[in-house]
Structure formats: C-alpha cells, structure tokens
Design an enzyme around this catalytic site. Structure first.
Site, PDB file in Angstrom:
ATOM      1  N   HIS A 264       0.824  -1.210   0.000  1.00 32.90           N
ATOM      2  CA  HIS A 264       0.000   0.000   0.000  1.00 32.90           C
ATOM      3  C   HIS A 264       0.862   1.266   0.000  1.00 32.90           C
ATOM      4  O   HIS A 264       0.333   2.372  -0.133  1.00 32.90           O
ATOM      5  CB  HIS A 264      -0.985   0.003   1.179  1.00 32.90           C
ATOM      6  N   ASP A 314       0.431  -7.889   1.896  1.00 37.10           N
ATOM      7  CA  ASP A 314       0.844  -6.481   1.899  1.00 37.10           C
ATOM      8  C   ASP A 314       2.359  -6.285   1.958  1.00 37.10           C
ATOM      9  O   ASP A 314       2.895  -5.832   2.960  1.00 37.10           O
ATOM     10  CB  ASP A 314       0.183  -5.727   3.045  1.00 37.10           C
ATOM     11  N   SER A 397       4.316   2.729   8.151  1.00 35.06           N
ATOM     12  CA  SER A 397       3.956   1.641   7.240  1.00 35.06           C
ATOM     13  C   SER A 397       5.152   1.139   6.455  1.00 35.06           C
ATOM     14  O   SER A 397       5.958   1.928   5.955  1.00 35.06           O
ATOM     15  CB  SER A 397       2.884   2.110   6.255  1.00 35.06           C
TER      16      SER A 397
END
Length: 617
Positions: A264, A314, A397
């Site tokens: 992402h 992810d 992230s």
C-alpha cells in the site's frame, strides 16, 4: 546494482607477487562532492533567471482529505505533497548562459507559495556524459545532486529529493558542444511532514516515541542502519506519499539492494521509479524530536515482487537503481520466513515520516487476517495487540517487525491504528511466512528474490553493506602454495589482527580468472576476539586456484591484515617476504600505491607485479 566485471589476470597467484590495485568511482553521482556551477563566481545574478509561479494550493482542503483518507480503516500511505502538473523543457523555459570554458548553464526558478518543501518529477532525463543536474534553494542551500546520466530511472526520467521552502532552482551544466533533453512534468508542493514548526498542529510525531539514538536502540545499531524514510508518487501521480522501508539480505550474500516495504506504499510498477530513499534520517540525541538530515538520499527503483493487502500479505520488494553510497554505512537485514511465533517483537520506523524511532512489544503476536482478531484467520498477518514501549503511526507503514531475540525481520507493517493517544490499539504486519510463497508466482512472492541460490534456507542473518565504518575488505598482495626451484616449498600465512575492544568475523575469498565478484569462499568465517589475532596457514589448499586474486572481509573497522610468503632455506630457517594488505574500501578514486619489498636478484629471487580490475568500468 553496479556489479564489477569479471576479473582478468595476467599473473598467476601461485608464485609470490605483489598486486597493485588502482580503483575509481563515479565522482559525479548523486550525493558526490561536486557543487553546482552557480555556487562559483562569474555567473548571472539569480534576479536575471526566469521564474515560474505555481497555482495556489489549498492546504486546508488537502489536510481535511488526509484526515478522512487516513481514518478510513484501510492501509494508506500518508500524503505530504500535492503534485502540480507542468511541462517545462530546456527549449520552452529557463535561462541559458555561456560560460568561459565553453560549457553552458541552464537555470529555472520555480516558486509555490506556502510550500514547506518542493521536489521535481522529470518524465525525460537524458544527459550526456559529464553533464550534471541539481536542485537547490535560491540562496544556494539545500543542494540535492548532482544527478547525472547514471541516475536516469527505468522509465527514462528522474525524481529529485526535496528542498525545504517554497522556492526552488533547477540547474543544469552541459559540457562544451553537448546537448541534453529534460522535461519537468511535476512540481511537488509539500504541505506537511517536511519543514513544519514543531509548534504546528500535527507537525511532528507523537511525544511517546523513542528515538533510535536513545539507549533502547543500542542492541539494534545494525538494524537501524538498514531502515530508510522514503517518498513515492501515489494516487495515480497526483500526490507524493511517504513510508518506511529497509534493505534486506539474500542467500547469495551479494548486497543486491533489495528494499522491502508495504504494497500500500509502493502500489504498482509505475510508482517504483519515483522512490527516493533517505538514509540515516535520525535525531542526533535521545531527547531531540528534530535534527534529521536529508542529504543522504538516492532516487529510483524497480518493482520485482508485491502482494496486495486485500488478498495477500501487503508487501512490495523493489531493487534500488543504485547501491547506497559507502558513506551511508547501510546494513542488509536478516529475515525469517518460518512458520513460527516470536516471544517478543520490535519495530524500527519513521512515524509521520519523522526521525527514526523504535518500539517494543514484550508479548507474542498472533496470526490473523488483516484487521481481524481471531486466529489464524487467513494466516497472512501478525497482529501486535499493543506496544509496551512507544508505538507506530502513519508513516511507519512498511517497517519490519523483528523477532527481538534474533533481530530478523518477520513482517511488514500494514494496518496502523495505534498512536500515542491510543497506545492500546492493535497493529497488523504482513507476515513474511505468507509473503515467502505469496500467490505462487515470482511476481507475488519473496522466495525467488531473497533465495536466488535456491538454497532452501528459510532464515538468514544480516550483512554489512559496503560502507566505510561497516565492513572492511583487504586485498592480499602475495599468496603462494607450490613447490619451486631448488627444492623450495612456497607457502603463505594470512594474519588478521583485531586490536579493538569488540570481536570481529573474518572470511577469505578467491576470485579466479574469469570469475565474477565476490568469488569463492576459501576460509571462514573465523571469529577473532577483542585484542586477538587470527593466523590462517596455506589458505589456497585444497582448491589451489591457478590464477586470480585473494581478499579478506572483516565485519567491522579497526583491524589490520597482512600476509607472509616463505619457504625453508637450505641453511635452515626460512626466507620470503611480508606484505601488508591493501584496504579496498579506502581506494575510492584513482590512486597511487607504494609497493614494498620489490626484489630482483638473478637466479636467486624475483617478484612479479600483478594488476587487478574489480570495477565495472
């Protein structure tokens, strides 16, 4: 990755000889010590340079969109810049100037009112050899570059690093009679996370974070060096986002610059060339919430593998276009893809894109689905129930989850619901054990890339990069293992001396004629205690390669390497020669070296001189 060409020798290593090494580096690569031409006397005033004003950017509207976007419950990379589309070329904009040496200088001043930072996206970046491009503030500060033809990304363009402030100068110097083709297509207006006052709302990360400079980071100094803050084009090219990523080792141990983050963050193949990684962006002191330096950076990457957060685990793995410069002193992480649950975990990350932080959980994570609490769910994620020290937030992230006991990466941060005001909220990491096999293809799994040797290994430890201050490589000038004339029996002994207060690990490699670097492991790794020495006898046995070169790697600085080549004499005792090793890391540009102990006496003793070429040029 810049891989040296295969070594070619003209002197056998089986007779004693001295090996002369003359190296070179690209002095004009991004980050090298070359100043913009505008920093030198004899050019026009900045007042005479064409200036283009960007349309106004509604920061309040963007911040409102960001709040809604980041509270959606879906993994998102935080935006920090609005990308303003433009079309500026060397023909339709800027100011040209002919310099006394016949070279030409092109400059264009770009302004975007209220910007905290600015950077550029170029769709076309075609430069001849020895041309150089920079971006900097009008007063000459904040210089990023020089960017040369070697910095052209996979799409034929370039994304620059940021310059703080709302005014930026693009500058190109062309050699005499040379031509170039540049096309600036995006001026990126930074409106948060870079350059805010510490008193501004949401300007800096939460107060509960722990700087990596604090004592809690001491056991993690190697892993800290692997982690970078990075920016990347996002939302279809309309914005620029930021996340955390890290270099990872592979079973070939060849320092391929694989950079691991979350899908992402780097969503698709076309985004990867826009990645700009900022190394060592850290506070210099434990209690300092600022002080990070943006100067150590590099641009460009290629996506090699990824897995969607909705259906997979992810992650995105890219290969950086260039090896990090030795002065960045980076580290390549170890990892563990086994189906195991750590007893305790740690993460190193850039919360809100700010200076590097470290967080700890002293409880085992659980295997779940993304956002789920039931175990095992789909098995793609590791859920950290709550951090015990510090936390994570937007910008974290992509940061690795480490097994605290082994310091190996076992996941990449995906769902970030925690923050300093919500310390009891869980977070989810894409699970390396699931990423290893992915969706069954090389483009969706890690195994093909992190185990290129097909060793079957499911875990490895980390490795120092080729940085000054990390790993040292010593070229051994003279090695022999053979009988000679007159019943002589030539042998060599390599010595590695460790006068430091820490243990070191040393390995000996041979690069035989026609073989690519790094060659073949001959001996090691050997552990050398503090204030101890290692002696390796007859290192060429049993392989006895016919020609090539020998070098020694040591996983730290401060050691010394030498070699003695000798044979028993007819009168008893031995005779021969001792040679100091040549520290390869220090030979970073064209150099002259003194060769000791050259000798020639007819019928008694003579010395060959060997030359090694280990670069790609």
């Amino acid at each position: 990755m810049n891989t040296p060409a295969p070594y070619r020798s003209s002197s056998a290593i089986l007779a004693p000889f001295i090996l002369l090494f003359v190296g070179s580096t690209n002095l004009f690569s991004a980050g090298a010590d070359r100043v913009p031409r505008s920093a030198l006397p004899g050019i026009q005033s900045m007042d005479n340079i064409e200036r283009r004003e960007m349309p106004m950017v509604d920061t309040e509207e963007l911040l409102a969109e960001d709040q809604e976007r980041e509270n959606s419950g879906k993994p998102v990379a935080p935006r920090f810049a609005k990308n303003i589309p433009v079309d500026y070329t060397l023909d339709n904009s800027g100011t040209w100037e002919l310099l006394e040496d016949g070279s030409r200088l092109w400059r264009l001043r770009l302004s975007s009112a209220g910007a905290l930072s600015m950077n550029l996206g170029l769709a076309v970046f075609n430069l001849p050899e020895d041309a150089a491009f920079w971006v900097h503030a009008p007063d000459g500060s904040g210089v990023q570059g020089p960017y040369t033809s070697k910095n052209r990304n996979a799409l034929g363009g370039l994304w620059t690093a940021i310059v703080l402030g709302d005014d930026l100068v693009a500058e190109l110097q062309l050699p005499k009679n040379a031509e170039a083709n540049l096309r600036i297509t995006s001026v990126n207006h930074g409106y948060r996370f870079f350059g805010e006052r510490e008193s501004a709302v949401n300007a800096k990360r939460g107060s509960c974070h722990i700087n990596v400079a604090c004592p809690q980071g001491d056991p993690w100094r190697d892993q800290i060096r692997s982690v970078a803050r990075f920016t990347v084009s996002c939302e279809g090219g309309s914005a620029t986002c930021l996340c955390t990523g890290q270099l990872v080792n592979n079973t070939a141990q060849d320092l391929t610059p694989y950079f691991l983050s979350a899908q992402h963050c780097i969503e698709q193949e076309s985004d990867a060339p826009s990645v700009v990684a900022y190394w060592n962006y850290e506070s210099p002191a434990c209690d300092d919430i600022a002080g990070g330096n943006l100067s150590q950076n590099q641009s460009g990457s290629t996506l090699v593998s990824s897995s969607l957060y909705e259906t997979g685990s992810d992650f995105s793995l890219v290969e950086l276009d260039d090896d990090p410069l030795p002065s960045y002193n980076v580290y390549y992480l170890g990892w563990d893809a086994r189906d195991q649950i750590p007893d305790a975990t740690t993460t190193i990350h850039h919360p809100s894109g700010d200076e590097k932080s470290i967080s700890f959980d002293y409880d085992p994570p659980t295997v779940t689905s993304l956002g789920g609490n039931l175990s095992p769910g789909d098995g793609n994620y590791l859920r950290v129930g709550a951090w015990d020290e510090a936390t994570t937030e937007g910008g974290s992230s992509g940061g690795c989850l480490y097994v605290s006991s082994t310091r190996r990466c076992v996941g990449t941060l995906s769902g970030v619901f925690a923050c300093c005001s919500a310390l009891d909220h869980p977070v989810w990491f894409g699970r390396l054990a699931a990423q290893w096999t992915g969706e069954g293809t090389p483009e969706t799994r890690l195994s093909d890339w992190l185990d290129p040797t097909n060793s079957g290994a499911l875990f490895i430890d980390g490795k120092n990069g080729a940085g000054a201050g990390s790993e040292e490589s010593w070229l051994v000038p003279a090695v022999a293992s053979r009988t000679g004339a007159g019943s002589t029996d030539w042998k060599s002994q390599i010595a590695v001396v460790n006068p430091t207060s820490e243990s070191r690990s040393a390995s000996v490699y041979a690069v035989t004629d026609g073989q690519g670097w790094p060659g073949e492991l001959l001996s090691g790794p050997h552990t050398i205690g503090a204030n101890q020495s290692l002696y390796i006898d007859d290192v060429l046995l049993p392989e006895r390669p016919s020609s090539g070169l020998i070098y020694v790697t040591v996983n730290g600085i401060g050691t010394a390497v030498s070699c003695r080549t000798f044979t028993p004499s007819a009168q008893g005792g031995t005779y021969g020669q001792g040679q100091p090793g040549i520290l390869l890391n220090s030979v970073s540009s064209a150099s002259e070296l003194i060769l000791p102990l050259i000798h020639s006496a007819p019928g008694i003793f003579r010395t060959n001189i060997g030359f090694a070429q280990t670069s790609a040029g």
